[in-house]
Design an enzyme around this catalytic site. Structure first.
Site, short mmCIF file in Angstrom:
data_model
loop_
_atom_site.label_atom_id
_atom_site.label_comp_id
_atom_site.label_asym_id
_atom_site.label_seq_id
_atom_site.Cartn_x
_atom_site.Cartn_y
_atom_site.Cartn_z
CE1 TYR A 123 -3.47 -2.80 0.08
CE2 TYR A 123 -4.38 -1.92 1.87
CZ TYR A 123 -4.14 -2.80 0.94
OH TYR A 123 -5.34 -3.53 0.77
CE LYS A 175 1.37 -17.51 -0.26
NZ LYS A 175 0.35 -18.87 -0.05
CG ASP A 208 -2.30 -19.36 1.92
OD1 ASP A 208 -1.65 -18.85 2.63
OD2 ASP A 208 -2.15 -20.09 0.92
CG ASP A 232 -7.55 -3.60 3.58
OD1 ASP A 232 -8.60 -3.29 4.36
OD2 ASP A 232 -7.39 -2.99 2.37
#
Ligand code: NAD
Length: 337
Positions: A123, A175, A208, A232
């Site tokens: 972001y 991740k 995930d 987010d």
């Protein structure tokens, strides 16, 4: 002595939920004065600037903002003013607690806190098109930035938060299996910081799998920490565990400034209908009262929300009731005596 704060009602349902919030703050006896300012689409329309200098000056002066949702056009148009404000005041920690308020939902007794890094990751807005074969927009590229400094201060914030609030465990979601450098650095720094907090259980999980486990068994989590975009997305998932976005508050915390806002957006689909649930912004205002050392007032407001919703005295449409925003607000004011 009353503390002056900057209030930005914002776009869409923003003015409706802000009016409700200020009414309840008044009824609960919060020692606050308000400097009302504009930002977002409404500021663009009225002042030709989505983030007017007067709003920035007010926030600079008072260092505490209560902000309604701001519309951000998708694809083209101006960049997110929310992101701009977080960057302008280096509000690096986005604290998003969720707890069950409405009984009888899919999950009972949810009590989780997500700590989202607020200034880095994807972001940062470093993105551009790449031209090829005469097509100026043949491809597009965004850069994810993770710094050791940024990762360390957010991980430390998560552990300090856990300690201060008597929480037992911190889960770092990442991740790092695929994004070995950026996410790998975030994980490595988190593991280093965790060693300084032996009293708090630490685990890391791939993002995930974390999303799946939050749905299957949210009770295994306590405090979660992650980079900006993952936070987010998962904070909306967590709002879903407690009945939706109408219940999810957020505090954006920096070293010497803070901004409190609902997790939800401007909800254009219900704006102007008078049916928005103000609990999210009101709960954000409670986080603000905690920050301003007016926790007694925050506790009274949280108690009034629980009483009104759990006794079924008033419930907005998203809670399965048919009360308007004004009726729900009136019930809260009555419960506060
Ligand atoms: P949204 O959060 O505005 O709405 C998603 C769904 O949740 C809608 O069906 C809406 O009616 C419902 N909802 C949201 N808040 C509610 C409330 N208080 N009471 C009852 N129902 C509620 O998300 P969106 O539609 O994807 O985004 C709309 C705009 O808001 C976009 O321009 C987006 O960029 C912006 N946005 C702003 C913020 C912010 O200011 N912090 C956050 C998210 C989205």
């Amino acid at each position: 002595m009353a503390q002056t704060i900057t209030v930005v009602p914002g776009d869409g349902i923003g003015p409706e939920v802000t009016d409700a919030t200020l009414e309840v703050l008044g009824a609960a006896g919060a020692q606050l004065e308000y400097d009302m300012q504009l930002a977002g689409l409404i500021a663009l329309q009225e002042l030709r600037n989505p983030l007017p200098q007067a709003t920035l000056d007010s926030a600079e002066k008072h260092r505490v903002l209560l902000k309604g949702p701001l519309t951000t056009p998708s694809g083209s148009g101006f960049r997110s003013i929310n992101v701009e404000l977080r960057k302008a005041f280096d509000l690096y920690a986005n604290v998003r607690p969720v707890r069950t308020i409405v009984p009888g939902g899919r999950y009972e007794d949810i009590d989780l806190v997500l700590i989202r890094e607020n200034t880095e990751g994807l972001y940062v807005g470093v993105e551009h098109y790449i031209g090829m074969h005469g097509d100026a927009r043949a491809a597009a590229e965004s850069v994810m930035i993770i710094t050791r400094f940024g990762a360390e201060r957010i991980c430390r914030y998560a552990f300090e938060y856990a300690r201060k609030h008597g929480r037992k465990k911190v889960t770092l979601a990442h991740k790092a299996n695929i994004l070995k450098y950026t996410q790998g650095l975030f994980l490595e720094v988190g593991q280093e910081v965790a060693k300084e907090y032996p009293d708090i259980e630490f685990e890391d999980r791939i993002i995930d799998a974390t999303a799946m486990l939050l749905v299957l068994d949210p009770y295994r989590f306590d405090v979660l920490v992650m980079e900006n975009m993952f936070g987010d997305i998962l904070s909306d998932l967590m709002a879903g565990l407690v009945g939706g976005l109408g219940f999810a508050p957020a505090g954006n915390i920096g070293e010497d400034a803070a901004m409190f806002e609902a997790v939800h957006g401007s909800a254009p689909d219900i704006a102007g209908q008078g049916i928005a649930n103000p609990t999210s912004l009101l709960s954000s205002a409670c986080l603000m009262l905690d920050h301003l050392e007016q926790s007694d007032v925050a506790t009274r407001i949280r108690g009034a929300i629980d009483t009104v919703v759990q006794n079924g005295e008033a419930r907005t449409v998203d809670m399965g009731g048919n009360s308007t925003t004004k009726e729900f607000t009136a019930a809260l004011v009555k419960a506060l005596g």
